[in-house]
Design a protein around this motif. Structure first.
Motif, mmCIF file in Angstrom:
data_model
loop_
_atom_site.group_PDB
_atom_site.id
_atom_site.type_symbol
_atom_site.label_atom_id
_atom_site.label_comp_id
_atom_site.label_asym_id
_atom_site.label_seq_id
_atom_site.Cartn_x
_atom_site.Cartn_y
_atom_site.Cartn_z
ATOM 1 N N LEU A 1 -20.955 -14.197 24.421
ATOM 2 C CA LEU A 1 -20.171 -13.891 23.229
ATOM 3 C C LEU A 1 -20.018 -15.111 22.315
ATOM 4 O O LEU A 1 -19.113 -15.158 21.481
ATOM 5 N N ASN A 2 -20.898 -16.076 22.462
ATOM 6 C CA ASN A 2 -20.845 -17.281 21.635
ATOM 7 C C ASN A 2 -20.941 -16.914 20.144
ATOM 8 O O ASN A 2 -21.822 -16.158 19.729
ATOM 9 N N GLY A 3 -20.042 -17.455 19.342
ATOM 10 C CA GLY A 3 -20.006 -17.165 17.915
ATOM 11 C C GLY A 3 -18.969 -16.132 17.535
ATOM 12 O O GLY A 3 -18.622 -16.000 16.350
ATOM 13 N N LEU A 4 -18.459 -15.406 18.513
ATOM 14 C CA LEU A 4 -17.468 -14.366 18.250
ATOM 15 C C LEU A 4 -16.060 -14.971 18.232
ATOM 16 O O LEU A 4 -15.741 -15.852 19.043
ATOM 17 N N SER A 5 -15.228 -14.526 17.318
ATOM 18 C CA SER A 5 -13.850 -15.009 17.241
ATOM 19 C C SER A 5 -12.932 -13.882 16.795
ATOM 20 O O SER A 5 -13.365 -12.934 16.122
ATOM 21 N N PHE A 6 -11.653 -14.003 17.177
ATOM 22 C CA PHE A 6 -10.655 -12.993 16.840
ATOM 23 C C PHE A 6 -9.425 -13.696 16.255
ATOM 24 O O PHE A 6 -9.044 -14.781 16.719
ATOM 25 N N ARG A 7 -8.833 -13.051 15.274
ATOM 26 C CA ARG A 7 -7.606 -13.583 14.695
ATOM 27 C C ARG A 7 -6.599 -12.457 14.503
ATOM 28 O O ARG A 7 -6.933 -11.404 13.950
ATOM 29 N N LEU A 8 -5.373 -12.695 14.954
ATOM 30 C CA LEU A 8 -4.270 -11.759 14.751
ATOM 31 C C LEU A 8 -3.197 -12.473 13.943
ATOM 32 O O LEU A 8 -2.647 -13.487 14.383
ATOM 33 N N LEU A 9 -2.925 -11.963 12.747
ATOM 34 C CA LEU A 9 -1.979 -12.592 11.827
ATOM 35 C C LEU A 9 -0.899 -11.583 11.461
ATOM 36 O O LEU A 9 -1.200 -10.474 11.010
ATOM 37 N N TYR A 10 0.363 -11.982 11.639
ATOM 38 C CA TYR A 10 1.486 -11.107 11.301
ATOM 39 C C TYR A 10 2.432 -11.844 10.357
ATOM 40 O O TYR A 10 2.804 -12.995 10.604
ATOM 41 N N ILE A 11 2.790 -11.175 9.269
ATOM 42 C CA ILE A 11 3.706 -11.747 8.283
ATOM 43 C C ILE A 11 4.849 -10.776 8.064
ATOM 44 O O ILE A 11 4.637 -9.563 7.888
ATOM 45 N N GLY A 12 6.066 -11.291 8.084
ATOM 46 C CA GLY A 12 7.246 -10.474 7.793
ATOM 47 C C GLY A 12 8.113 -11.149 6.756
ATOM 48 O O GLY A 12 8.139 -12.380 6.659
ATOM 49 N N ARG A 13 8.814 -10.340 5.967
ATOM 50 C CA ARG A 13 9.683 -10.896 4.936
ATOM 51 C C ARG A 13 10.842 -9.940 4.680
ATOM 52 O O ARG A 13 10.637 -8.736 4.538
ATOM 53 N N VAL A 14 12.047 -10.486 4.620
ATOM 54 C CA VAL A 14 13.237 -9.680 4.344
ATOM 55 C C VAL A 14 14.126 -10.419 3.350
ATOM 56 O O VAL A 14 14.073 -11.651 3.244
ATOM 57 N N SER A 15 14.936 -9.645 2.629
ATOM 58 C CA SER A 15 15.904 -10.210 1.681
ATOM 59 C C SER A 15 17.239 -9.493 1.867
ATOM 60 O O SER A 15 17.603 -8.596 1.095
ATOM 61 N N PRO A 16 17.974 -9.842 2.921
ATOM 62 C CA PRO A 16 19.252 -9.168 3.188
ATOM 63 C C PRO A 16 20.226 -9.355 2.022
ATOM 64 O O PRO A 16 20.364 -10.443 1.467
ATOM 65 N N GLY A 17 20.882 -8.284 1.659
ATOM 66 C CA GLY A 17 21.886 -8.369 0.600
ATOM 67 C C GLY A 17 21.327 -8.425 -0.802
ATOM 68 O O GLY A 17 22.084 -8.570 -1.775
ATOM 69 N N SER A 18 20.016 -8.297 -0.959
ATOM 70 C CA SER A 18 19.425 -8.357 -2.281
ATOM 71 C C SER A 18 19.772 -7.099 -3.079
ATOM 72 O O SER A 18 19.790 -5.993 -2.542
ATOM 73 N N ASP A 19 20.047 -7.294 -4.370
ATOM 74 C CA ASP A 19 20.328 -6.157 -5.245
ATOM 75 C C ASP A 19 19.084 -5.733 -6.027
ATOM 76 O O ASP A 19 19.183 -4.999 -7.012
ATOM 77 N N MET A 20 17.913 -6.184 -5.583
ATOM 78 C CA MET A 20 16.668 -5.824 -6.246
ATOM 79 C C MET A 20 16.416 -4.328 -6.130
ATOM 80 O O MET A 20 16.558 -3.747 -5.051
ATOM 81 N N PRO A 21 16.052 -3.668 -7.211
ATOM 82 C CA PRO A 21 15.729 -2.238 -7.150
ATOM 83 C C PRO A 21 14.597 -1.976 -6.167
ATOM 84 O O PRO A 21 13.708 -2.808 -5.985
ATOM 85 N N LEU A 22 14.615 -0.804 -5.551
ATOM 86 C CA LEU A 22 13.615 -0.462 -4.547
ATOM 87 C C LEU A 22 12.201 -0.588 -5.090
ATOM 88 O O LEU A 22 11.308 -1.113 -4.416
ATOM 89 N N LYS A 23 11.966 -0.154 -6.326
ATOM 90 C CA LYS A 23 10.606 -0.175 -6.878
ATOM 91 C C LYS A 23 10.048 -1.594 -7.001
ATOM 92 O O LYS A 23 8.837 -1.800 -6.947
ATOM 93 N N ASP A 24 10.935 -2.592 -7.143
ATOM 94 C CA ASP A 24 10.482 -3.975 -7.289
ATOM 95 C C ASP A 24 10.249 -4.671 -5.950
ATOM 96 O O ASP A 24 9.746 -5.794 -5.915
ATOM 97 N N MET A 25 10.631 -4.021 -4.852
ATOM 98 C CA MET A 25 10.432 -4.607 -3.530
ATOM 99 C C MET A 25 9.005 -4.429 -3.024
ATOM 100 O O MET A 25 8.592 -5.081 -2.062
ATOM 101 N N TYR A 26 8.224 -3.570 -3.648
ATOM 102 C CA TYR A 26 6.895 -3.215 -3.183
ATOM 103 C C TYR A 26 6.009 -4.452 -3.066
ATOM 104 O O TYR A 26 5.679 -5.093 -4.067
#
Length: 468
Positions: A427-452
């Protein structure tokens, strides 16, 4: 057929120009080419190609994003490959080219807008063609086509190629990197550093399939709003011939290294960046960085509403404190953007690389903001590494248009990144990557449509790559 025709015509043109260019360089630096023998002996034109090198990769990229509440969730699987070829070296000269293609193997309806935000799925669409969400198969691009010269005291390259620096870089972490057209010259400085000089006038941004003039490229990505809260008017109206780059990288000793870069965007802005890293104690490092930018000419257009760069002078500063025992990296990183305006640099030319930079996170477009990031990285073996980071960003309110170009909001974010290469020789040359990103804004008054794809989301990426 279109890509094949373009490749054939471009390659022919480069061979003709390469012949003329080769004669000029040979005249100026004849003593150097005669002193250093080529690694592969070439006696015929045929051997110039038969003794060349082929490399590339095949990549499969699965991505999925879970957005907040009733905002739509999305997924996509892209598969593609890049093939690159370099001729053998002849008196210091060689030619290279690379092409890539991508296919949408399967995905959610990324060509449709979310009914609440009325926007396309940002991250999944970036795997393909952001200019044409309907495009699922015609995603090929001539990525590189260049002539280069190399000797002990000079390295030069002209054409289309990859370029790496703190603000302009390939960022080859999706299906297509940022690519550049122009000329680059590098001069080693007594084994302690390197001087880089470059000029670029055409660009092919990541997640696109075409090449654009410098002014046309600015505005392909997110437009944002101007300081008055109106939609930005600079796309298709920015007037610039290109960008001149100068870089000076030094490693004064085993304990101290410094970088200085200047980006002069003709008729738009000048951007000066520098950073230094010092080992203050065994395995303990301290880093500082800073950037200062000001307007050049009319900022891209004589009409204020159409100018990319307003009449401002902006700066940012950052720092790093790191502890690096064997195979570990632990650091605390900080970045501050001043309140003189917004930090502005074309997103279509790369992604800023500051101490506090994280995947899926940019500070470009903001001012009067702060960010703190804690990073932990471990090299478990030559085949497995992991990284985790937690970030807290304090940003101006989304309605504070003077300091917030893209309507971003303060957030708490985190990243987990795993990289693995199988030990089995088969399997020489083979590689795997697992990347996870999370983001939250507790208490934000941003409208739902702008959170996208702005905050309160989870994004997972699984990349399988065969490199050859």
């Amino acid at each position: 057929m279109r890509s094949t025709f373009v490749l054939a015509v471009s390659l022919t043109a480069l061979l003709w120009s390469g012949e003329a260019t080769g004669q000029d360089h040979h005249t100026n630096i004849q003593h150097s080419t005669e002193a250093s023998a080529d690694t592969v002996k070439v006696t015929t034109v045929k051997e110039l190609f038969t003794k060349g090198e082929v490399e590339g990769h095949v990549r499969n990229y699965f991505m999925a994003t879970w957005n907040h509440r009733s905002l739509s969730d999305n997924y996509a699987n892209a598969i593609g490959a890049e093939i690159a070829y370099k001729t053998a070296t002849f008196h210091g000269f060689r030619m290279g080219f690379a092409g890539l293609f991508t296919y949408n193997l399967f995905s959610s309806n990324i060509n449709e807008r979310d009914p609440i935000s009325e926007k396309h799925p940002k991250l999944e669409l970036e795997l393909f063609d952001i200019e044409d969400p309907e495009n699922k198969a015609d995603l090929d691009r001539l990525d590189e086509l260049y002539l280069e010269y190399s000797s002990d005291w000079l390295k030069a390259k002209a054409g289309r190629f990859s370029f790496t620096s703190p603000l302009m870089n390939p960022q080859d972490t999706r299906m297509k990197p940022y690519s550049f057209q122009g000329i680059q010259v590098q001069v080693p400085l007594q084994q302690k550093g390197i001087l880089t000089l470059a000029w670029f006038d055409h660009f092919s941004p990541r997640s696109t399939v075409e090449w654009f003039k410098a002014g046309e490229a600015i505005g392909i990505f997110s437009l944002g709003i101007d300081a008055n809260g109106d939609p930005s008017g600079y796309p298709h109206h920015t007037q610039t011939r290109g960008v001149a780059v100068a870089g000076l990288q030094f490693k004064q000793s085993t304990r101290l290294s410094t970088d200085f870069w200047n980006y002069w965007i003709e008729n738009v802005s000048n951007n000066s960046y520098g950073h230094a890293v010092l080992e203050v104690a065994p395995r303990v490092k301290v880093g500082v960085e800073g950037l200062y930018q000001f307007r050049v000419g009319n900022g891209g257009n004589p009409e204020t509403k159409l100018a990319y760069f307003p009449d401002q002078q902006q700066w940012l500063a950052g720092g790093m404190l790191a502890y690096e025992p064997v195979n570990w990296h632990l650091s605390l990183n900080y970045l501050h953007t001043a309140g003189e305006g917004r930090f502005l640099f074309p997103r279509e030319w790369g992604r800023e690389q500051f101490f506090a930079t994280l995947s899926r996170g940019r500070m470009e477009g903001t001012g009067k903001s702060d960010m703190v990031v804690a990073k932990v990285r471990k090299q478990w073996s030559g085949r497995f590494s992991s990284e985790a980071a937690v970030a807290k960003a304090w940003l101006p309110g989304a309605q504070d248009y003077r300091y917030n170009k893209y309507g971003a909001t303060s957030y708490l974010g985190w990243v987990a990144d795993l990289n693995y290469k199988p030990a089995n020789p088969v399997l020489n040359g083979l590689s795997f990557r697992l990347l996870y990103i999370g983001r939250v804004s507790p208490g934000s008054d941003m409208p739902l449509k702008d959170m996208y794809y702005n905050t309160n989301f989870h994004n997972i990426n699984f990349v399988t790559q065969l490199t050859f």
